[in-house]
Motif scaffolding. Structure first.
Motif, PDB file in Angstrom:
ATOM      1  N   HIS A  53       0.816  -1.214   0.000  1.00 26.46           N
ATOM      2  CA  HIS A  53       0.000   0.000   0.000  1.00 26.46           C
ATOM      3  C   HIS A  53       0.859   1.278   0.000  1.00 26.46           C
ATOM      4  O   HIS A  53       0.330   2.362   0.134  1.00 26.46           O
ATOM      5  CB  HIS A  53      -0.927   0.002   1.215  1.00 26.46           C
ATOM      6  N   GLU A  54       2.172   1.135  -0.170  1.00 26.22           N
ATOM      7  CA  GLU A  54       3.075   2.286  -0.114  1.00 26.22           C
ATOM      8  C   GLU A  54       3.712   2.532  -1.476  1.00 26.22           C
ATOM      9  O   GLU A  54       3.833   1.610  -2.283  1.00 26.22           O
ATOM     10  CB  GLU A  54       4.174   2.030   0.930  1.00 26.22           C
ATOM     11  N   PRO A  55       4.131   3.764  -1.732  1.00 24.40           N
ATOM     12  CA  PRO A  55       4.772   4.050  -3.022  1.00 24.40           C
ATOM     13  C   PRO A  55       6.122   3.346  -3.129  1.00 24.40           C
ATOM     14  O   PRO A  55       6.824   3.181  -2.140  1.00 24.40           O
ATOM     15  CB  PRO A  55       4.941   5.568  -3.009  1.00 24.40           C
ATOM     16  N   SER A  56       6.459   2.954  -4.341  1.00 20.04           N
ATOM     17  CA  SER A  56       7.763   2.356  -4.598  1.00 20.04           C
ATOM     18  C   SER A  56       8.786   3.462  -4.821  1.00 20.04           C
ATOM     19  O   SER A  56       8.566   4.375  -5.612  1.00 20.04           O
ATOM     20  CB  SER A  56       7.702   1.459  -5.835  1.00 20.04           C
ATOM     21  N   LEU A  57       9.894   3.378  -4.117  1.00 21.89           N
ATOM     22  CA  LEU A  57      10.960   4.372  -4.237  1.00 21.89           C
ATOM     23  C   LEU A  57      12.190   3.808  -4.937  1.00 21.89           C
ATOM     24  O   LEU A  57      13.263   4.402  -4.888  1.00 21.89           O
ATOM     25  CB  LEU A  57      11.346   4.891  -2.849  1.00 21.89           C
ATOM     26  N   VAL A  58      12.045   2.677  -5.627  1.00 26.26           N
ATOM     27  CA  VAL A  58      13.202   2.008  -6.219  1.00 26.26           C
ATOM     28  C   VAL A  58      13.971   2.924  -7.167  1.00 26.26           C
ATOM     29  O   VAL A  58      15.192   2.997  -7.099  1.00 26.26           O
ATOM     30  CB  VAL A  58      12.783   0.695  -6.914  1.00 26.26           C
ATOM     31  N   SER A  59      13.288   3.657  -8.048  1.00 27.49           N
ATOM     32  CA  SER A  59      14.016   4.520  -8.993  1.00 27.49           C
ATOM     33  C   SER A  59      14.768   5.634  -8.267  1.00 27.49           C
ATOM     34  O   SER A  59      15.865   6.012  -8.666  1.00 27.49           O
ATOM     35  CB  SER A  59      13.077   5.102 -10.051  1.00 27.49           C
ATOM     36  N   LEU A  60      14.202   6.123  -7.198  1.00 36.04           N
ATOM     37  CA  LEU A  60      14.880   7.138  -6.388  1.00 36.04           C
ATOM     38  C   LEU A  60      16.132   6.549  -5.742  1.00 36.04           C
ATOM     39  O   LEU A  60      17.206   7.141  -5.769  1.00 36.04           O
ATOM     40  CB  LEU A  60      13.934   7.670  -5.311  1.00 36.04           C
ATOM     41  N   LEU A  61      15.995   5.372  -5.188  1.00 35.63           N
ATOM     42  CA  LEU A  61      17.097   4.737  -4.480  1.00 35.63           C
ATOM     43  C   LEU A  61      18.230   4.379  -5.419  1.00 35.63           C
ATOM     44  O   LEU A  61      19.399   4.511  -5.076  1.00 35.63           O
ATOM     45  CB  LEU A  61      16.583   3.510  -3.738  1.00 35.63           C
ATOM     46  N   GLU A  62      17.891   3.964  -6.636  1.00 37.70           N
ATOM     47  CA  GLU A  62      18.923   3.658  -7.615  1.00 37.70           C
ATOM     48  C   GLU A  62      19.690   4.910  -8.022  1.00 37.70           C
ATOM     49  O   GLU A  62      20.888   4.865  -8.265  1.00 37.70           O
ATOM     50  CB  GLU A  62      18.301   2.979  -8.837  1.00 37.70           C
ATOM     51  N   ALA A  63      19.006   6.046  -8.053  1.00 36.50           N
ATOM     52  CA  ALA A  63      19.651   7.305  -8.431  1.00 36.50           C
ATOM     53  C   ALA A  63      20.651   7.789  -7.378  1.00 36.50           C
ATOM     54  O   ALA A  63      21.575   8.536  -7.704  1.00 36.50           O
ATOM     55  CB  ALA A  63      18.597   8.388  -8.668  1.00 36.50           C
ATOM     56  N   PHE A  64      20.484   7.363  -6.150  1.00 34.98           N
ATOM     57  CA  PHE A  64      21.349   7.833  -5.067  1.00 34.98           C
ATOM     58  C   PHE A  64      22.080   6.679  -4.377  1.00 34.98           C
ATOM     59  O   PHE A  64      22.343   6.725  -3.176  1.00 34.98           O
ATOM     60  CB  PHE A  64      20.529   8.631  -4.039  1.00 34.98           C
ATOM     61  N   SER A  65      22.424   5.642  -5.135  1.00 32.35           N
ATOM     62  CA  SER A  65      23.099   4.493  -4.525  1.00 32.35           C
ATOM     63  C   SER A  65      24.382   4.957  -3.838  1.00 32.35           C
ATOM     64  O   SER A  65      25.063   5.861  -4.293  1.00 32.35           O
ATOM     65  CB  SER A  65      23.398   3.419  -5.566  1.00 32.35           C
ATOM     66  N   GLY A  66      24.659   4.349  -2.724  1.00 29.81           N
ATOM     67  CA  GLY A  66      25.816   4.732  -1.912  1.00 29.81           C
ATOM     68  C   GLY A  66      25.471   5.709  -0.804  1.00 29.81           C
ATOM     69  O   GLY A  66      26.205   5.839   0.163  1.00 29.81           O
ATOM     70  N   LYS A  67      24.347   6.409  -0.942  1.00 32.28           N
ATOM     71  CA  LYS A  67      23.900   7.356   0.081  1.00 32.28           C
ATOM     72  C   LYS A  67      22.707   6.831   0.872  1.00 32.28           C
ATOM     73  O   LYS A  67      22.318   7.416   1.861  1.00 32.28           O
ATOM     74  CB  LYS A  67      23.459   8.685  -0.557  1.00 32.28           C
ATOM     75  N   VAL A  68      22.109   5.729   0.396  1.00 32.60           N
ATOM     76  CA  VAL A  68      20.834   5.274   0.941  1.00 32.60           C
ATOM     77  C   VAL A  68      21.024   4.181   1.989  1.00 32.60           C
ATOM     78  O   VAL A  68      21.746   3.211   1.773  1.00 32.60           O
ATOM     79  CB  VAL A  68      19.906   4.758  -0.178  1.00 32.60           C
ATOM     80  N   SER A  69      20.354   4.371   3.126  1.00 27.73           N
ATOM     81  CA  SER A  69      20.337   3.379   4.203  1.00 27.73           C
ATOM     82  C   SER A  69      18.906   2.888   4.391  1.00 27.73           C
ATOM     83  O   SER A  69      17.956   3.650   4.225  1.00 27.73           O
ATOM     84  CB  SER A  69      20.820   4.005   5.515  1.00 27.73           C
ATOM     85  N   PHE A  70      18.791   1.625   4.745  1.00 24.72           N
ATOM     86  CA  PHE A  70      17.489   1.015   4.971  1.00 24.72           C
ATOM     87  C   PHE A  70      17.390   0.531   6.410  1.00 24.72           C
ATOM     88  O   PHE A  70      18.397   0.166   7.020  1.00 24.72           O
ATOM     89  CB  PHE A  70      17.283  -0.178   4.031  1.00 24.72           C
ATOM     90  N   PRO A  71      16.169   0.487   6.937  1.00 23.57           N
ATOM     91  CA  PRO A  71      16.006   0.041   8.318  1.00 23.57           C
ATOM     92  C   PRO A  71      16.048  -1.467   8.462  1.00 23.57           C
ATOM     93  O   PRO A  71      15.630  -2.206   7.570  1.00 23.57           O
ATOM     94  CB  PRO A  71      14.619   0.577   8.686  1.00 23.57           C
ATOM     95  N   LYS A  72      16.579  -1.882   9.585  1.00 23.56           N
ATOM     96  CA  LYS A  72      16.556  -3.281   9.994  1.00 23.56           C
ATOM     97  C   LYS A  72      16.012  -3.315  11.410  1.00 23.56           C
ATOM     98  O   LYS A  72      16.444  -2.552  12.264  1.00 23.56           O
ATOM     99  CB  LYS A  72      17.950  -3.885   9.960  1.00 23.56           C
ATOM    100  N   VAL A  73      15.024  -4.161  11.629  1.00 22.99           N
ATOM    101  CA  VAL A  73      14.430  -4.281  12.960  1.00 22.99           C
ATOM    102  C   VAL A  73      15.392  -5.048  13.861  1.00 22.99           C
ATOM    103  O   VAL A  73      15.861  -6.128  13.517  1.00 22.99           O
ATOM    104  CB  VAL A  73      13.062  -4.996  12.894  1.00 22.99           C
ATOM    105  N   ASN A  74      15.699  -4.428  15.002  1.00 28.16           N
ATOM    106  CA  ASN A  74      16.521  -5.048  16.043  1.00 28.16           C
ATOM    107  C   ASN A  74      15.705  -5.008  17.326  1.00 28.16           C
ATOM    108  O   ASN A  74      15.690  -3.991  18.010  1.00 28.16           O
ATOM    109  CB  ASN A  74      17.844  -4.295  16.231  1.00 28.16           C
ATOM    110  N   GLY A  75      15.016  -6.100  17.616  1.00 33.81           N
ATOM    111  CA  GLY A  75      14.161  -6.117  18.805  1.00 33.81           C
ATOM    112  C   GLY A  75      12.998  -5.168  18.623  1.00 33.81           C
ATOM    113  O   GLY A  75      12.180  -5.325  17.731  1.00 33.81           O
ATOM    114  N   SER A  76      12.955  -4.116  19.446  1.00 31.41           N
ATOM    115  CA  SER A  76      11.865  -3.142  19.361  1.00 31.41           C
ATOM    116  C   SER A  76      12.311  -1.819  18.753  1.00 31.41           C
ATOM    117  O   SER A  76      11.627  -0.810  18.884  1.00 31.41           O
ATOM    118  CB  SER A  76      11.277  -2.907  20.760  1.00 31.41           C
ATOM    119  N   SER A  77      13.471  -1.805  18.097  1.00 33.16           N
ATOM    120  CA  SER A  77      13.951  -0.566  17.489  1.00 33.16           C
ATOM    121  C   SER A  77      14.465  -0.820  16.077  1.00 33.16           C
ATOM    122  O   SER A  77      14.581  -1.954  15.636  1.00 33.16           O
ATOM    123  CB  SER A  77      15.059   0.042  18.353  1.00 33.16           C
TER     124      SER A  77
END
Length: 135
Positions: A53-77
């Motif tokens: 149900h969310e917009p795809s940001l793949v083209s944006l992320l490809e344009a800025f590779s090397g600057k983009v970080s993604f979240p990883k769930v670690n417990g409750s954070s």
């Protein structure tokens, strides 16, 4: 809209079936965000991997590779990690793609931006998310 958060989420999704066909909305959003990011020259970009149900940001992320970080769930954070490509992401919490837990987490500062998913936002920027409790 009024009511509990779960009822607001359901009501919004029912009133906006176009979210299921989001390609043109994703393209327009990515175009706008590319202009914003280029104009401000952010050092780091925190993003999310879209769910159905969310917009795809793949083209944006490809344009800025090397600057983009993604979240990883670690417990409750969440911790954010840089990846070179979205192909490096693996199914994680609730099947959502996330980076492998490797390297040093991204530390965000004043010259950075974090893109936050949401079901809807009001005119003041208040956000209604999916109810997972991470943002």
């Amino acid at each position: 809209m009024s009511g509990s958060k779960p009822s607001i989420r359901k009501e919004f999704r029912n009133k906006h079936p176009e979210l299921l066909h989001r390609d043109s909305m994703s393209t327009a959003l990515c175009k706008h965000l590319k202009l914003e990011i280029n104009s401000r020259n952010y050092s780091n970009i925190g993003s999310f991997v879209c769910r159905k149900h969310e917009p795809s940001l793949v083209s944006l992320l490809e344009a800025f590779s090397g600057k983009v970080s993604f979240p990883k769930v670690n417990g409750s954070s969440l911790a954010f990690f840089k990846v070179a490509s979205v192909q490096e992401l693996l199914p994680g919490y609730k099947g959502i793609l996330e980076p492998a837990d490797s390297g040093k987490p991204t530390q965000f500062g004043t010259n950075d931006i974090i893109l936050v998913p949401g079901i809807c936002f009001d005119e003041w920027g208040a956000r209604l998310g999916s109810g997972l409790g991470f943002y």
